[in-house]
Enzyme design. Structure first.
Site, PDB file in Angstrom:
ATOM      1  N   LYS A  13      23.222  29.114  33.579  1.00  0.00           N
ATOM      2  CA  LYS A  13      22.441  30.334  33.859  1.00  0.00           C
ATOM      3  C   LYS A  13      23.336  31.573  33.914  1.00  0.00           C
ATOM      4  O   LYS A  13      23.026  32.592  33.321  1.00  0.00           O
ATOM      5  CB  LYS A  13      21.707  30.223  35.210  1.00  0.00           C
ATOM      6  CG  LYS A  13      20.583  29.241  35.249  1.00  0.00           C
ATOM      7  CD  LYS A  13      19.723  29.442  36.490  1.00  0.00           C
ATOM      8  CE  LYS A  13      20.455  29.243  37.801  1.00  0.00           C
ATOM      9  NZ  LYS A  13      20.890  27.871  38.090  1.00  0.00           N
ATOM     10  N   ARG A  88      13.340  29.549  43.087  1.00  0.00           N
ATOM     11  CA  ARG A  88      13.697  28.140  42.943  1.00  0.00           C
ATOM     12  C   ARG A  88      12.558  27.227  43.382  1.00  0.00           C
ATOM     13  O   ARG A  88      12.624  26.016  43.183  1.00  0.00           O
ATOM     14  CB  ARG A  88      14.935  27.832  43.785  1.00  0.00           C
ATOM     15  CG  ARG A  88      16.246  28.090  43.065  1.00  0.00           C
ATOM     16  CD  ARG A  88      17.365  27.968  44.088  1.00  0.00           C
ATOM     17  NE  ARG A  88      18.572  27.409  43.583  1.00  0.00           N
ATOM     18  CZ  ARG A  88      19.633  28.118  43.202  1.00  0.00           C
ATOM     19  NH1 ARG A  88      19.566  29.428  43.187  1.00  0.00           N
ATOM     20  NH2 ARG A  88      20.741  27.531  42.833  1.00  0.00           N
ATOM     21  N   ARG A 122      34.050  22.531  37.202  1.00  0.00           N
ATOM     22  CA  ARG A 122      33.943  23.995  37.263  1.00  0.00           C
ATOM     23  C   ARG A 122      34.932  24.560  38.287  1.00  0.00           C
ATOM     24  O   ARG A 122      35.102  24.017  39.368  1.00  0.00           O
ATOM     25  CB  ARG A 122      32.511  24.383  37.659  1.00  0.00           C
ATOM     26  CG  ARG A 122      32.300  25.890  37.757  1.00  0.00           C
ATOM     27  CD  ARG A 122      30.858  26.249  37.649  1.00  0.00           C
ATOM     28  NE  ARG A 122      30.103  26.044  38.880  1.00  0.00           N
ATOM     29  CZ  ARG A 122      28.827  26.389  39.013  1.00  0.00           C
ATOM     30  NH1 ARG A 122      28.171  26.934  38.009  1.00  0.00           N
ATOM     31  NH2 ARG A 122      28.201  26.175  40.146  1.00  0.00           N
ATOM     32  N   ARG A 153      34.111  25.703  44.298  1.00  0.00           N
ATOM     33  CA  ARG A 153      33.085  25.989  45.303  1.00  0.00           C
ATOM     34  C   ARG A 153      32.812  24.731  46.125  1.00  0.00           C
ATOM     35  O   ARG A 153      32.780  23.633  45.582  1.00  0.00           O
ATOM     36  CB  ARG A 153      31.781  26.424  44.603  1.00  0.00           C
ATOM     37  CG  ARG A 153      31.786  27.864  44.152  1.00  0.00           C
ATOM     38  CD  ARG A 153      30.632  28.206  43.259  1.00  0.00           C
ATOM     39  NE  ARG A 153      29.330  27.731  43.702  1.00  0.00           N
ATOM     40  CZ  ARG A 153      28.174  28.055  43.126  1.00  0.00           C
ATOM     41  NH1 ARG A 153      28.171  28.881  42.082  1.00  0.00           N
ATOM     42  NH2 ARG A 153      27.032  27.586  43.557  1.00  0.00           N
ATOM     43  N   ARG A 164      21.715  19.467  45.343  1.00  0.00           N
ATOM     44  CA  ARG A 164      21.226  20.615  44.564  1.00  0.00           C
ATOM     45  C   ARG A 164      20.364  20.158  43.395  1.00  0.00           C
ATOM     46  O   ARG A 164      19.345  20.767  43.084  1.00  0.00           O
ATOM     47  CB  ARG A 164      22.412  21.442  44.047  1.00  0.00           C
ATOM     48  CG  ARG A 164      23.141  22.144  45.166  1.00  0.00           C
ATOM     49  CD  ARG A 164      24.526  22.534  44.743  1.00  0.00           C
ATOM     50  NE  ARG A 164      24.555  23.747  43.947  1.00  0.00           N
ATOM     51  CZ  ARG A 164      25.563  24.095  43.158  1.00  0.00           C
ATOM     52  NH1 ARG A 164      26.600  23.300  43.031  1.00  0.00           N
ATOM     53  NH2 ARG A 164      25.523  25.232  42.499  1.00  0.00           N
TER      54      ARG A 164
END
Ligand code: AMP
Length: 208
Positions: A13, A88, A122, A153, A164
Site C-alpha cells: 500500500k 480497516r 522489511r 518495526r 494483523r
C-alpha cells in the site's frame, strides 16, 4: 480525488501510494504513520496507541477516527487525498462516509505466504522514511538511499504479523461489499512498477 487503499500489511500500500502522490499531487494519509508519531510521545494517549500497535491489534475507533478527522481538516486535503490504512473495518468505513465522499477504492491483492515473506524481511529507515528489505546480496543493515541504520518495526515480528493478517482477513469482505463498484482490484505480485501501471490508467480515467 479522494481515494482509499485497501490491502493487508505488507501488500504494498505504502509503495503504491507514493507513486500516486508523485503523479496526482494529492497527499498520502497513512493512519499507521500518524498513530506511530503520536505513540512516540510519552502521553497517556501515546502509550495506549503504542500498546495496540506493538501487538498488531487495531487502535480503537474513537481514537483513530478523531486523529483522522483532524488530519483531513488540514489545507493540503482540500483537493483530495489517498487514505492508506483507513478504513480497516466496516464500522470505520461507515464513520468515514459521514465526513468524506470517496471517489474510488484500490484493493491490493497478494498471497498471504508472500506477504509474510515480505514483512519479516522489511526494514525501515528512521531518517528518510525509505521502506527497504534484507532480501538482496550484500545487505549490511544500512538504508540504500541514505546509509542510515535501518530498524525493524515491532509489529513486523512473527506474532504481530499473524494478528494483523487475521484482522485483515476478518474485515476485507464487508469492506469490499460496502464500496461495491467503486473498487478497483490490482495484484501486487509483480514489481512496484507493474502494480502501479493499471492503477495509473484507472485513475487517469477517473480524473476525466
Ligand atoms: P500500518 O502502518 O498501516 O501497518 O498500521 C500499523 C498499526 O497501526 C496497525 O496494526 C494498527 O495497530 C494501527 N492502525 C493503523 N491504521 C489503523 C486503523 N484504520 N484502525 C485501527 N488501527 C490502525
Amino acid at each position: 480525488m479522494k481515494l482509499v487503499l485497501l490491502g493487508a500489511a505488507g501488500s504494498g500500500k505504502g509503495t503504491l501510494a507514493k507513486n500516486i502522490v508523485k503523479d496526482f499531487g494529492i497527499p498520502q494519509l497513512s493512519t499507521g504513520d500518524i498513530l506511530r508519531e503520536i505513540a512516540k510521545s510519552n502521553s497517556t494517549l501515546g502509550k495506549t496507541i503504542a500498546s495496540f500497535q506493538q501487538s498488531g491489534k487495531l487502535v480503537p475507533d474513537e481514537i483513530t477516527f478523531e486523529v483522522l478527522k483532524e488530519r483531513l481538516s488540514k489545507n493540503d486535503c482540500k483537493s483530495g487525498y489517498i487514505l492508506d490504512g483507513y478504513p480497516r473495518t466496516l464500522n470505520q468505513a461507515q464513520l468515514l462516509a459521514k465526513v468524506a465522499d470517496i471517489d474510488a477504492v484500490i484493493s491490493i491483492e497478494l498471497d498471504f505466504d508472500e506477504i509474510v515473506k515480505r514483512l519479516v524481511s522489511r526494514r525501515n529507515c528512521p531518517k528518510c522514511g525509505e521502506i527497504d528489505n534484507t532480501n538482496y546480496e550484500g545487505y549490511n543493515g544500512l538504508c540504500r538511499k541514505c546509509q542510515t541504520l535501518l530498524f525493524q518495526r515491532d509489529d513486523d515480528k512473527p506474532e504481530a504479523i499473524k494478528s494483523r493478517l487475521e484482522v485483515y482477513k476478518q474485515n476485507i469482505t464487508p469492506l469490499i461489499n460496502f464500496y461495491g463498484d467503486k473498487v478497483f482490484v490490482v495484484s501486487s505480485a509483480g514489481t512496484p512498477e507493474e502494480t502501479y501501471k493499471p492503477v495509473k490508467t484507472f485513475l487517469e480515467g477517473l480524473k476525466k
